[in-house]
Design an enzyme around this catalytic site. Structure first.
Site, PDB file in Angstrom:
ATOM      1  CG  ASN A 133      84.797  -8.349  51.587  1.00 12.28           C
ATOM      2  OD1 ASN A 133      83.111  -9.235  52.441  1.00 12.28           O
ATOM      3  ND2 ASN A 133      84.250  -8.664  50.238  1.00 12.28           N
TER       4      ASN A 133
ATOM      5  CD  GLU B 187      84.477  -8.785  45.785  1.00 15.12           C
ATOM      6  OE1 GLU B 187      85.213  -9.419  46.200  1.00 15.12           O
ATOM      7  OE2 GLU B 187      84.088  -9.063  44.768  1.00 15.12           O
TER       8      GLU B 187
ATOM      9  CB  CYS C 292      88.897  -4.671  54.140  1.00 14.14           C
ATOM     10  SG  CYS C 292      90.159  -5.015  53.089  1.00 14.14           S
TER      11      CYS C 292
ATOM     12  CD  GLU D  49      89.439  -7.472  57.607  1.00 17.62           C
ATOM     13  OE1 GLU D  49      88.463  -6.573  57.027  1.00 17.62           O
ATOM     14  OE2 GLU D  49      90.038  -8.110  57.937  1.00 17.62           O
TER      15      GLU D  49
ATOM     16  CB  CYS E  97      95.044  -6.916  53.437  1.00 14.29           C
ATOM     17  SG  CYS E  97      94.546  -5.588  53.842  1.00 14.29           S
TER      18      CYS E  97
ATOM     19  CB  CYS F 208      93.212  -4.544  57.546  1.00 11.96           C
ATOM     20  SG  CYS F 208      91.484  -4.168  56.165  1.00 11.96           S
TER      21      CYS F 208
END
Length: 161
Positions: free
Chosen positions: A62, A64, A73, A75, A112, A115
């Protein structure tokens, strides 16, 4: 009115020694990827590693941003990297792990919704499922045969035609 129940199933391994050699190696790659995540705000470090059918592994973590909506993310980074650079390769499995600096996460954290949708789109395009392996810092490991098992009532291309 009729009630419909949706169920899913997955397998639980007690620790990494319960996994086969390939899944164990993939989970370790995800843990390594998490070490390089950029998560100064949430302190939630996610690593993803996916394995192609030829054995090649792609990592993602990830990333940010102070403007949270542009955060990405782990993934999706792994899947988009794979699709951009190896569009015709088959993805067999993905391992996802998470750690934090503030506490220990002793249970698997699922992807999430965004993803999950990205993983499904790849399953749809390659016409075969992708095994998902999940673990926190330590503890149980979930093995899921397809994202369809954790994305009920998914949105797919059939709604667009």
């Amino acid at each position: 009115m009729k009630e419909v129940k949706i169920t899913s199933s997955y397998r639980v391994a007690k620790d990494i020694t319960d996994l086969d050699k390939l899944d164990r190696a993939l989970l370790l790659e995800a843990k390594e990827a998490a070490k390089h995540a950029y998560a100064p705000y949430s302190k939630f470090y996610v690593g993803a590693a996916l394995r192609f059918s030829d054995g090649q592994i792609i990592q993602g973590n990830n990333q940010e941003n102070a403007a949270y909506p542009v955060t990405m993310c782990a993934e999706r980074i792994a899947f988009f990297t794979a699709s951009a650079n190896y569009p015709n390769k088959i993805i067999e499995s993905v391992a996802i792990t998470v750690s934090t600096t503030d506490m220990k996460i002793n249970s698997p954290v699922p992807p999430c919704g965004s993803c999950r949708q990205v993983i499904y789109e790849k399953e749809y395009r390659q016409e075969r499922p992708i095994k998902i392996i999940l673990q926190g810092d330590k503890g149980d490991i979930y093995l899921i045969d397809s994202v369809k098992d954790i994305l009920p009532l998914l949105f797919d291309a059939s709604y667009l035609t």
